[in-house]
Design an enzyme around this catalytic site. Structure first.
Site, short mmCIF file in Angstrom:
data_model
loop_
_atom_site.label_atom_id
_atom_site.label_comp_id
_atom_site.label_asym_id
_atom_site.label_seq_id
_atom_site.Cartn_x
_atom_site.Cartn_y
_atom_site.Cartn_z
N HIS A 107 -7.07 7.86 -5.43
CA HIS A 107 -6.38 7.27 -6.59
C HIS A 107 -5.64 6.01 -6.14
O HIS A 107 -4.64 6.09 -5.43
CB HIS A 107 -5.42 8.32 -7.16
CG HIS A 107 -4.97 8.03 -8.56
ND1 HIS A 107 -4.89 9.00 -9.53
CD2 HIS A 107 -4.57 6.88 -9.14
CE1 HIS A 107 -4.45 8.44 -10.66
NE2 HIS A 107 -4.24 7.15 -10.44
N ILE A 108 -6.15 4.89 -6.56
CA ILE A 108 -5.64 3.59 -6.08
C ILE A 108 -4.15 3.39 -6.42
O ILE A 108 -3.73 3.64 -7.54
CB ILE A 108 -6.51 2.42 -6.64
CG1 ILE A 108 -6.00 1.07 -6.16
CG2 ILE A 108 -6.59 2.44 -8.16
CD1 ILE A 108 -6.25 0.81 -4.69
N HIS A 109 -3.42 2.96 -5.40
CA HIS A 109 -1.99 2.66 -5.58
C HIS A 109 -1.58 1.58 -4.60
O HIS A 109 -2.19 1.43 -3.55
CB HIS A 109 -1.14 3.93 -5.40
CG HIS A 109 -1.35 4.61 -4.08
ND1 HIS A 109 -2.46 5.39 -3.81
CD2 HIS A 109 -0.59 4.64 -2.95
CE1 HIS A 109 -2.37 5.86 -2.57
NE2 HIS A 109 -1.25 5.42 -2.02
N MET A 110 -0.54 0.86 -4.95
CA MET A 110 -0.02 -0.20 -4.09
C MET A 110 1.42 0.11 -3.71
O MET A 110 2.19 0.60 -4.52
CB MET A 110 -0.08 -1.56 -4.79
CG MET A 110 -1.52 -2.04 -4.97
SD MET A 110 -1.58 -3.66 -5.78
CE MET A 110 -0.94 -4.70 -4.45
#
Ligand SMILES: [Zn+2]
Length: 150
Positions: A107-110
């Site tokens: 799950h893409i996160h920054m």
């Protein structure tokens, strides 16, 4: 309130989206395509993450609108963190894929991490555990208030 049984193996970033924002789930603010959450294991006080609403592993899997909204929340977050913590610098970035060190690789996160010259003096380090000058609950309340979240 609708009660939803959390699946055992459900991704944490998907599961918090079904909950009301609180100091327990650490969700700070939400937009339509992305949201902001405190890191439960912060590198420094004020370490936030901007997470896509969609469960996809990489930036290329998002729409341009979702990517734009993530970057907008990163930028707003820097402004909020400057107000609350007066950092001297930031680390902003993403670990994409497990081999890159992503904690929730699916799950893409920054990450947005406020930094000070000599963080090591700022935070006592005991073995592998960083001791932060404020609790997560305190960080949550301060960042949420500065963000103007209800
Ligand atoms: Zn997810």
């Amino acid at each position: 309130m609708k009660y939803i049984q959390a699946h055992d193996k459900e991704c944490v970033f998907c599961s918090v989206q079904k909950q009301v924002d609180s100091p327990e789930n650490l969700v700070v603010v939400r937009a339509r395509l992305a949201f902001v959450i405190l890191n439960r294991f912060p590198y420094t006080s004020g370490h936030i993450m901007v997470v896509a609403v969609d469960h996809v592993p990489s930036l290329e899997d998002l729409t341009p609108a979702a990517r734009a909204q993530m970057m907008e929340l990163v930028t707003q977050g820097m402004g909020v963190l400057r107000k609350v913590y007066q950092p001297q610098a930031f680390n902003v970035g993403a670990n994409i894929g497990e081999a890159a060190g992503a904690g929730v690789a699916g799950h893409i996160h920054m990450h947005v991490v406020p930094r000070w010259g000599g963080d090591a003096n700022f935070m006592a380090t005991v073995g592998e555990t960083r001791v932060l000058p404020e609790s997560l609950e305190e960080s949550y309340a301060r960042i949420r208030a500065a963000w103007g979240a209800p």
